[in-house]
Design an enzyme around this catalytic site. Sequence first.
Site, PDB file in Angstrom:
ATOM      1  N   ASP A 119       0.802  -1.221   0.000  1.00 31.26           N
ATOM      2  CA  ASP A 119       0.000   0.000   0.000  1.00 31.26           C
ATOM      3  C   ASP A 119       0.836   1.273   0.000  1.00 31.26           C
ATOM      4  OD1 ASP A 119      -2.861  -0.693   0.188  1.00 31.26           O
ATOM      5  OD2 ASP A 119      -2.265  -1.726   2.020  1.00 31.26           O
ATOM      6  N   LEU A 128       7.635 -12.052   3.228  1.00 31.69           N
ATOM      7  CA  LEU A 128       7.393 -12.894   2.053  1.00 31.69           C
ATOM      8  C   LEU A 128       6.696 -14.174   2.486  1.00 31.69           C
ATOM      9  CD1 LEU A 128      10.947 -12.494   0.504  1.00 31.69           C
ATOM     10  CD2 LEU A 128       8.867 -11.287  -0.196  1.00 31.69           C
ATOM     11  N   GLU A 129       5.772 -14.658   1.680  1.00 27.70           N
ATOM     12  CA  GLU A 129       5.072 -15.914   1.924  1.00 27.70           C
ATOM     13  C   GLU A 129       5.694 -16.951   0.991  1.00 27.70           C
ATOM     14  OE1 GLU A 129       0.920 -13.485   2.542  1.00 27.70           O
ATOM     15  OE2 GLU A 129       1.519 -14.192   0.574  1.00 27.70           O
ATOM     16  N   TYR A 162      -1.359   3.756   4.224  1.00 30.17           N
ATOM     17  CA  TYR A 162      -1.052   2.710   5.200  1.00 30.17           C
ATOM     18  C   TYR A 162      -0.355   3.355   6.395  1.00 30.17           C
ATOM     19  CZ  TYR A 162      -0.115  -1.993   6.855  1.00 30.17           C
ATOM     20  OH  TYR A 162      -0.109  -3.141   7.591  1.00 30.17           O
TER      21      TYR A 162
END
Length: 190
Positions: A119, A128-129, A162
């Site tokens: 954002d 990180l995923e 954000y």
Amino acid sequence: MVLSDHSIQEALDSGRLVVDPIGENAIQPASLDIRLDAHFRVFRNHRQAYIDIREEMEELTEPQSIAPDEPFVLHPGEFVLGSTVERVELADDLVARVEGKSSLGRLGLLVHATAGFVDPGWKGNLTLELSNVSTLPIRLYFGMKIGQLSFQNLTTKADRPYGHPDLKSRYQGQSLPTASRIYRDFQNKS
């Protein structure tokens, strides 16, 4: 419109975009490379029977770190949280998208499950995923190029970027991989 290398450099020069430290040759034709930090959050799969998104579950994940030359082994089907070396700050009229690197995607490494959007107003290291959809373990190393950011200008500055107090932003200023804070949506509800 996606920012070109020229526009990315202009955003860096003007301070609308901060990436620190920026890697060598990080600016690509329409993106900026990001690198993997040495810190991870791994799931404690055998300690929880389920995930309840209404509850804070401190025991669900635990931090792990690797030494500079030590690999982090991501096993097939495994999901962990990682972090970027770079601290990123976006102006109130700039957004970013986290994308994987093609060469790593061809090996089965995914860098985000769903949270690829950054954002306007964001400040912090990115979580990180990381998941391995291949059939073999993948060794990951501190400092390796793990993904890339692409950028777009908003039509106007965001009224509530954000971090704005009304938004109750959960992750502003994070420096390490941060576990889910979705449970906060269920707190103080009558």
